[in-house]
Scaffold this motif. Structure first.
Motif, short mmCIF file in Angstrom:
data_model
loop_
_atom_site.label_atom_id
_atom_site.label_comp_id
_atom_site.label_asym_id
_atom_site.label_seq_id
_atom_site.Cartn_x
_atom_site.Cartn_y
_atom_site.Cartn_z
N TRP A 191 12.92 8.66 -9.00
CA TRP A 191 11.58 8.23 -8.63
C TRP A 191 11.68 7.57 -7.31
N ALA A 192 12.49 6.79 -7.14
CA ALA A 192 12.50 5.92 -5.88
C ALA A 192 12.64 7.04 -4.67
N ALA A 193 13.49 7.88 -5.01
CA ALA A 193 13.71 8.92 -3.91
C ALA A 193 12.51 9.52 -3.37
N SER A 194 11.65 9.93 -4.61
CA SER A 194 10.49 10.87 -4.44
C SER A 194 9.36 9.85 -3.91
N VAL A 195 9.40 8.65 -4.18
CA VAL A 195 8.25 7.69 -3.47
C VAL A 195 8.50 7.59 -2.10
N GLU A 196 9.88 7.50 -1.59
CA GLU A 196 10.29 7.54 -0.04
C GLU A 196 9.71 8.67 0.37
N GLU A 197 9.97 9.90 -0.20
CA GLU A 197 9.30 11.07 0.44
C GLU A 197 7.85 11.06 0.72
N LEU A 198 7.10 10.58 -0.43
CA LEU A 198 5.55 10.55 -0.26
C LEU A 198 5.34 9.41 0.77
N LEU A 199 5.99 8.36 1.01
CA LEU A 199 5.75 7.47 2.00
C LEU A 199 5.90 8.03 3.55
N ALA A 200 6.61 8.93 3.53
CA ALA A 200 6.97 9.62 5.01
C ALA A 200 5.44 9.89 5.80
N GLY A 201 5.64 9.13 6.90
CA GLY A 201 4.57 9.25 7.70
C GLY A 201 3.52 8.18 7.50
N CYS A 202 3.72 7.53 6.85
CA CYS A 202 2.92 6.04 6.48
C CYS A 202 3.28 4.97 7.36
N SER A 203 2.54 4.25 7.94
CA SER A 203 2.74 2.96 8.90
C SER A 203 3.66 1.93 8.24
N ALA A 204 4.47 1.02 8.93
CA ALA A 204 5.06 0.06 8.35
C ALA A 204 4.12 -0.70 7.42
N ALA A 205 2.97 -0.97 7.87
CA ALA A 205 1.94 -1.93 7.28
C ALA A 205 1.67 -1.20 5.88
N GLU A 206 1.30 0.26 5.99
CA GLU A 206 0.97 0.77 4.63
C GLU A 206 2.40 0.63 3.57
N THR A 207 3.45 0.86 4.12
CA THR A 207 4.70 1.11 3.45
C THR A 207 4.79 -0.40 2.80
N GLU A 208 4.83 -1.56 3.63
CA GLU A 208 4.69 -2.78 3.08
C GLU A 208 3.55 -3.07 1.88
N ALA A 209 2.41 -2.28 1.98
CA ALA A 209 1.48 -2.68 1.07
C ALA A 209 1.96 -2.17 -0.29
N VAL A 210 2.23 -0.88 -0.32
CA VAL A 210 2.48 -0.11 -1.37
C VAL A 210 3.82 -0.73 -2.23
N LEU A 211 4.53 -1.02 -1.39
CA LEU A 211 6.14 -1.40 -2.13
C LEU A 211 6.24 -2.77 -2.27
N ALA A 212 5.36 -3.60 -1.69
CA ALA A 212 5.54 -4.97 -1.93
C ALA A 212 4.13 -5.85 -1.90
N GLY A 213 3.38 -5.63 -0.99
CA GLY A 213 2.01 -6.56 -0.72
C GLY A 213 1.05 -6.36 -1.56
N THR A 214 0.56 -5.25 -2.09
CA THR A 214 -0.46 -5.29 -3.00
C THR A 214 -0.07 -5.85 -4.28
N ALA A 215 1.28 -5.70 -4.80
CA ALA A 215 1.61 -6.23 -6.04
C ALA A 215 1.74 -7.75 -5.97
N THR A 216 2.33 -8.27 -4.80
CA THR A 216 2.48 -9.70 -4.51
C THR A 216 1.10 -10.26 -4.60
N ALA A 217 0.14 -9.79 -4.12
CA ALA A 217 -1.25 -10.29 -3.98
C ALA A 217 -1.80 -10.55 -5.36
N PHE A 218 -1.82 -8.99 -6.05
CA PHE A 218 -2.73 -9.13 -7.52
C PHE A 218 -1.87 -9.80 -8.40
N TYR A 219 -0.62 -9.93 -8.60
CA TYR A 219 0.09 -10.84 -9.62
C TYR A 219 0.51 -12.08 -8.96
N ARG A 220 0.14 -12.35 -7.72
CA ARG A 220 0.63 -13.75 -7.36
C ARG A 220 2.02 -14.10 -7.49
#
Length: 299
Positions: free
Chosen positions: A258-287
């Protein structure tokens, strides 16, 4: 937590069958995961990086309708630095739900309780989330600074839409993208309802649990991509969060696939977009970057 290299798994489970039965595991097809799973097994399974990031923090999520299970998960979070937050359970229909939540939050390791979940997917009432007693319970959740994980199947998305409209101040995250019927390739109705739900700004979404909605044996990233495209355009990266649904994802390839698939899906995303999906959104929502302070509220 967001150190620009961290990876947050916003949705995984643990269970010890010697301590507490998991009756849902008796359903056909669950034989491969009909055993105990702890965080040590997750560490062993999650060996692949995504976009150069390795697993640094997780959100552990309830499995059964059990306050004792929630207490166990809180204790685990207090003893294992991998777990940054707990999504627990309390009876939303009970007039005493507020007292139960207060007891959990002020009890041992209660600072890790950041959200509540109920298995609405198993409720036969098509309006369960609109019941007055449930809504009262959800208001109690929001009043305590907690979020709510929405677990529904695709045909139940109208309930989630009404919930989001009626309780605009309650932080919501849709688990497993509302379980789109990927294997049947019937995404039209799901897409329409998902986009309606995403119009509510307090709603976030977990990119998780998708592989078990696809054909377990033959799915590819191309099967997941239509769902990803809808999610990305509807929510945007800052309301999407990666989750594995481990160990359930082991039924359809496992954490690393699944991780390999997510990496494929993120191809073409900016560094900021990748950061949000992989860490930032969850960090903010769950504090997840909140400093733990024993026995205090996490609000």
């Amino acid at each position: 937590m967001s150190d620009n290299q961290g990876l947050v798994d916003a949705h995984h489970h643990v269970w010890d069958l010697d301590v507490r039965p998991q009756p849902w595991l008796d359903e056909p097809g669950h034989e491969p995961i009909r055993r105990s799973f702890g965080t040590h097994a997750l560490r062993s399974a999650a060996t692949r990086s995504i976009a150069g990031r390795r697993l640094t923090s997780t959100v552990v999520v309830q499995c059964i309708a059990s306050v004792p299970e929630t207490r166990d998960l809180l204790a685990l979070a207090g003893s294992d630095p991998l777990i940054g937050a707990v999504v627990g359970w309390a009876d939303l229909t009970s007039p005493a739900v507020g007292d139960v939540l207060d007891d959990l939050r002020t009890g041992p390791d209660g600072r890790y309780l950041r959200a509540v979940r109920h298995l609405v997917q198993g409720e036969s009432d098509p309006d369960w989330l609109q019941r007055p007693d449930v809504e009262r319970g959800l208001r109690a959740v929001g009043e305590r600074g907690l979020g709510y994980d929405v677990l529904v199947r695709s045909h139940q998305l109208p309930q989630a839409i009404l919930l989001a409209q009626r309780l605009p101040d309650l932080p919501l995250v849709l688990d497993h993208a509302g379980k789109p019927p990927i294997a049947r390739r019937e995404l039209t109705e799901w897409t329409q309802q998902l986009r309606t739900l995403a119009r509510q700004p307090q709603v976030h979404c977990k990119v998780s649990g998708l592989v078990t909605e696809a054909d377990h044996d033959t799915w590819t990233t191309d099967d997941i991509r239509p769902v990803w495209d809808v999610l990305f355009s509807a929510f945007g990266p800052h309301r999407l969060m990666f989750g594995s649904d481990w160990p359930v994802c082991s039924l359809a390839g496992g954490w690393n696939r699944w991780a390999a698939s997510v990496e494929e899906l993120l191809a073409g995303c900016s560094a900021a977009e990748t950061e949000a999906v992989l860490a930032g959104t969850a960090t903010a929502f769950y504090r997840l970057d909140s400093a733990p302070q024993g026995g205090t509220s996490c609000s």
